[in-house]
Design an enzyme around this catalytic site. Structure first.
Site, PDB file in Angstrom:
ATOM      1  N   ASP A 300       0.836  -1.203   0.000  1.00  0.00           N
ATOM      2  CA  ASP A 300       0.000   0.000   0.000  1.00  0.00           C
ATOM      3  C   ASP A 300       0.875   1.259   0.000  1.00  0.00           C
ATOM      4  OD1 ASP A 300      -1.595  -2.130   0.500  1.00  0.00           O
ATOM      5  OD2 ASP A 300      -2.786  -1.184   2.059  1.00  0.00           O
ATOM      6  N   HIS A 302      -0.856   4.695  -0.346  1.00  0.00           N
ATOM      7  CA  HIS A 302      -1.728   5.633   0.365  1.00  0.00           C
ATOM      8  C   HIS A 302      -1.283   7.087   0.221  1.00  0.00           C
ATOM      9  CE1 HIS A 302      -4.655   3.018   2.166  1.00  0.00           C
ATOM     10  NE2 HIS A 302      -3.715   2.194   2.614  1.00  0.00           N
ATOM     11  N   ASP A 328      -4.329   0.191  -3.254  1.00  0.00           N
ATOM     12  CA  ASP A 328      -4.398   1.226  -2.215  1.00  0.00           C
ATOM     13  C   ASP A 328      -3.385   2.335  -2.501  1.00  0.00           C
ATOM     14  OD1 ASP A 328      -6.458  -0.024  -0.976  1.00  0.00           O
ATOM     15  OD2 ASP A 328      -5.453  -0.326   0.943  1.00  0.00           O
ATOM     16  N   ASP A 331      -5.921   7.941  -0.660  1.00  0.00           N
ATOM     17  CA  ASP A 331      -6.513   8.129   0.671  1.00  0.00           C
ATOM     18  C   ASP A 331      -5.444   8.134   1.763  1.00  0.00           C
ATOM     19  OD1 ASP A 331      -9.140   8.443  -0.141  1.00  0.00           O
ATOM     20  OD2 ASP A 331      -9.531   6.296  -0.141  1.00  0.00           O
ATOM     21  N   ARG A 332      -5.786   8.773   2.859  1.00  0.00           N
ATOM     22  CA  ARG A 332      -4.998   8.912   4.071  1.00  0.00           C
ATOM     23  C   ARG A 332      -3.802   9.846   3.880  1.00  0.00           C
ATOM     24  NH1 ARG A 332      -6.977   4.981   7.680  1.00  0.00           N
ATOM     25  NH2 ARG A 332      -6.366   6.525   9.234  1.00  0.00           N
ATOM     26  N   ASN A 360      -8.867  -2.110  -2.007  1.00  0.00           N
ATOM     27  CA  ASN A 360     -10.203  -1.753  -1.523  1.00  0.00           C
ATOM     28  C   ASN A 360     -10.440  -0.246  -1.538  1.00  0.00           C
ATOM     29  OD1 ASN A 360      -8.247  -1.720   0.715  1.00  0.00           O
ATOM     30  ND2 ASN A 360      -9.983  -1.104   1.958  1.00  0.00           N
ATOM     31  N   HIS A 361      -9.374   0.576  -1.536  1.00  0.00           N
ATOM     32  CA  HIS A 361      -9.540   2.031  -1.577  1.00  0.00           C
ATOM     33  C   HIS A 361      -9.767   2.552  -2.993  1.00  0.00           C
ATOM     34  CE1 HIS A 361      -8.693   3.715   2.510  1.00  0.00           C
ATOM     35  NE2 HIS A 361      -8.265   2.476   2.698  1.00  0.00           N
ATOM     36  N   HIS A 413      -4.602  -8.057  -3.260  1.00  0.00           N
ATOM     37  CA  HIS A 413      -4.583  -6.990  -2.274  1.00  0.00           C
ATOM     38  C   HIS A 413      -4.970  -7.470  -0.876  1.00  0.00           C
ATOM     39  CE1 HIS A 413      -4.823  -3.030  -0.500  1.00  0.00           C
ATOM     40  NE2 HIS A 413      -6.021  -3.314  -0.046  1.00  0.00           N
ATOM     41  N   ARG A 477     -12.925  -5.251  10.013  1.00  0.00           N
ATOM     42  CA  ARG A 477     -13.316  -4.528   8.798  1.00  0.00           C
ATOM     43  C   ARG A 477     -14.824  -4.347   8.711  1.00  0.00           C
ATOM     44  NH1 ARG A 477      -8.425  -2.689   6.673  1.00  0.00           N
ATOM     45  NH2 ARG A 477      -6.884  -4.358   6.814  1.00  0.00           N
ATOM     46  N   HIS A 504      -2.806  -4.386   2.408  1.00  0.00           N
ATOM     47  CA  HIS A 504      -4.075  -4.188   3.115  1.00  0.00           C
ATOM     48  C   HIS A 504      -3.941  -3.930   4.608  1.00  0.00           C
ATOM     49  CE1 HIS A 504      -8.356  -4.130   3.251  1.00  0.00           C
ATOM     50  NE2 HIS A 504      -8.518  -5.301   3.868  1.00  0.00           N
TER      51      HIS A 504
END
Length: 701
Positions: A300, A302, A328, A331-332, A360-361, A413, A477, A504
């Site tokens: 990831d 991010h 991923d 985000d973040r 998943n993002h 992922h 989750r 993940h």
């Protein structure tokens, strides 16, 4: 004040747009004039060539006529002067009409001579034609060699120019750790070559770069704090970003990296063109890609663009090591758009050496609940955001890495669910959609391995029961499952897999080998990678990537990285006015209330005389206004506290964990990391299972 700032910003944007339009129109006019001049000169040269060709043909025809007339005169002279020779040659030139009486006509002899002369002329003409053909082939070979030499000179010149620009950009930001990146030496002969003639596209690109350079020089000259790195204030256009067809790469990747490193942005047309091209490329790929070692696997990211550059610089070109990214990308972090566009351009430049998987993002549901949608609309617009979401729908789901000795690794992922039995089932998934809340598509993006810490200290009977369990609902989750030892072993055995590589989950040291407390296999059943160091600017974790080689003694290895400093951004990408205005109003209100509370009501009444009764009414009105300001201040303060509390539900607990870190021994760092993970667990849930949450920020120095 806010409205004034917005109006000023709008006016500046309009002026910049007008200047860009004028500059574009001027460039179009210059290009049209150049094309007209080129066409005029080409027409003139064509006419000159036709006139010269016609003149040569006329001279050749006159020469042939002179030769024919001279040959005719010579033949007639021979016939009139030597009739004996004519009678001797007659039997060979004219067939015998009568066997008993042989006679020859002078006219027949002349015709035969002319025919022989004509045949000789045809032979000479054929030879000249062959000579011209050979000369033409020789000239074409020379021109082809010249074109190759010209392309090599242009390539060397462009490479030299790009490397110089990249080095200058790195030197401008000397306080960054990227200063230690290797800069390759440019061959000396690349500088000695004379500049090759440039095309219209290159000329337009050079003119625009020169204008941007002059603008930067003007701004740099007027700056007060010149030691602070100057940011890119001009958006990168399609003309500058995309290369012409003779170039081996469609995009100027070093220029894009330097531009993003200086916090630059792309023009909307350039961004849309990149997304359109990469969507077509990704749509043509299957759900499960087959990759041959050597391979570098990234976890990831991010939105941590500057850390991504550090990792990419250390592993070399994708040509030597195939790059696989586990998803991923957004985000973040605060630089998700830079990560997306840079990885997409890397994919366009190396379509067969870079693999981008979906996480998943990479969905509308997640990005709208975190900060990527806000970032994308702030830096570009909602149309670009929707186009990025469409490109996310085209991302493949898995990659199968195979070494020379047929060792196979499956890259995904998240994990596997109870319905996934074989890797061939992955190709049957319809991936061109928003990820669902269940089935194999959901499990590949959301599933986690079971917690091995649960088995610590268990009795043998309980431990045997723990090994027998297969799947358990993922309460962390709020979606998918926890997968344990038994189904993972069965899946790897039936599909001839050495291990499953996934991302993940944040890891303290960037990677984790899930062996489930067993050492009977050469490879762990599952390996977790996380390539975002100091996740959310809070975790202080390390990042890791995995190198898979063809060496049977060391089939894989991990590389760990620490984080580097990056430009600071205010929460939700606010500017200084928007961020400080609520605090300013609160403090001004407090100041007014403190002025009002200098003396009590009784002390104030004693100082009022009879003649000051009229002033008392004015004082009461002032007091009432200040009290109203105080009420407004309290209301704003209460709303701000509620907003901060709703946006950052785990911030207080994380700050406590950071305070505990100060002065603690080294072996206590893991406990602090676990506390931060627990505090942030609410943000790791699926948006369907939790309230809206945004990324929390930590102010760095």
């Amino acid at each position: 004040l806010s409205r004034t700032c917005v109006a000023t910003t709008a006016m500046d944007e309009a002026e910049r747009a007008q200047r860009r339009n004028e500059r574009k129109k001027q460039l179009e006019d210059d290009l049209r004039k150049i094309e007209e001049e080129f066409e005029r000169k080409a027409e003139l040269r064509r006419k000159q060539r036709e006139d010269r060709k016609k003149e040569l043909e006329e001279q050749e025809e006159a020469l042939r006529n002179r030769r024919a007339s001279r040959l005719t005169r010579q033949t007639k002279a021979e016939i009139t002067s030597t009739p004996e020779s004519t009678s001797e040659l007659a039997p060979t030139l004219v067939p015998v009409q009568d066997k008993e009486k042989e006679s020859i006509s002078p006219t027949a002899h002349l015709d035969e001579t002319l025919a022989a002369a004509k045949a000789l002329e045809e032979e000479m003409k054929r030879k000249r034609k062959e000579e011209r053909k050979l000369e033409k082939e020789k000239q074409e070979a020379i021109l082809e060699q010249q074109r190759k030499e010209k392309f090599e000179r242009e390539s060397a010149s462009r490479a030299s120019r790009k490397l110089r620009l990249e080095r200058q950009s790195i030197l401008r930001r000397s306080n960054s750790s990227l200063l230690s990146l290797p800069v390759h030496l440019v061959p000396a002969e690349a500088h000695k070559e004379e500049p090759a003639p440039e095309s219209a596209h290159e000329r337009e690109k050079r003119i625009e770069n020169e204008k941007i350079k002059r603008q930067r020089e003007v701004v740099e000259h007027s700056r007060v704090m010149k030691e602070v790195p100057l940011l890119e204030f001009e958006c990168l256009s399609s003309t500058v970003l995309f290369n012409t067809p003779p170039s081996p790469f469609p995009i100027d990747l070093p220029l894009l990296k330097s531009h993003f490193h200086n916090e630059g942005k792309l023009e909307l047309e350039a961004a849309k063109e990149i997304l359109s091209r990469v969507s077509r490329l990704l749509r043509s790929e299957p759900n499960l890609l087959c990759v041959r070692a050597p391979v570098v696997v990234f976890g990831d990211v991010h939105g941590q663009f500057y850390d991504l550059l550090t990792m990419l610089a250390s592993v070399g070109s994708p040509i030597s090591n195939h790059h696989v990214f586990l998803g991923d990308y957004v985000d973040r972090g605060m630089f998700s758009t830079e990560v997306v566009f840079y990885l997409y351009c890397l994919k366009l430049c190396y379509p067969n050496s870079v693999t981008l998987l979906r996480g998943n993002h990479e969905s509308r549901n997640i990005t709208s609940n975190f900060n990527f949608k806000t970032e994308c609309i702030y830096k570009y617009n909602e149309e670009v955001y929707n186009q990025i979401m469409e490109s996310f729908d085209c991302l493949p789901l898995a990659a199968l890495v195979t070494t020379e000795n047929q060792t196979r690794f499956l890259c995904i992922h998240g994990g596997i669910g109870p319905n996934l039995k074989t890797i061939e089932q992955i190709d049957t998934i319809d991936r061109f959609q928003e990820p669902p809340q269940e089935n194999n598509f959901c499990d590949i993006l959301w599933a986690d391995p079971g917690n091995e810490g649960e088995a610590a200290g268990m009795l043998p009977k309980k431990l045997e029961e723990w090994y027998e369990q297969e799947f358990k609902p993922n309460n962390v989750r709020g979606i998918s499952y926890f997968t344990f030892y038994k189904p993972l072993l069965r899946f790897c055995t039936e599909n001839n897999l050495a291990s499953i590589i996934r991302g993940h989950e944040v890891q303290k040291f960037g990677s984790n080998e899930h062996r489930f407390r067993k050492r009977d296999r050469e490879f762990p059943l599952m390996i977790t990678l996380f390539s975002a160091p100091n996740y959310c600017d809070m975790y202080e974790n390390r990042a890791a990537i995995m190198k898979i080689t063809n060496d049977p003694t060391t089939p894989y290895d991990f590389l760990e990285y620490s984080w580097i400093d990056h430009p600071y951004c205010l929460p939700d990408f606010q500017n200084g006015f928007e961020f400080s205005l609520p605090y300013l109003i609160e403090n001004v209100s407090k100041f007014c209330l403190n002025i009002l509370a200098i003396c009590t009501v009784e002390e104030d009444a004693e100082t009022i005389s009879i003649n000051d009764q009229l002033k008392e009414e004015q004082r009461n009105r002032i007091r009432q206004k200040v009290r109203n300001i105080g009420k407004i201040m309290l209301t704003l303060q209460e709303k701000r506290m509620q907003k901060d509390e709703s946006l950052h539900p785990a911030e207080s607990l994380i700050k406590e964990a950071h305070l505990e870190t100060r002065g603690t021994p080294i072996d206590a760092e893991t406990d602090v990391f676990d506390k931060i993970v627990i505090a942030d667990a609410e943000n790791e849930k699926s948006p369907k299972q939790r309230r809206r949450s945004k990324t929390f920020l930590h102010k760095r120095n």
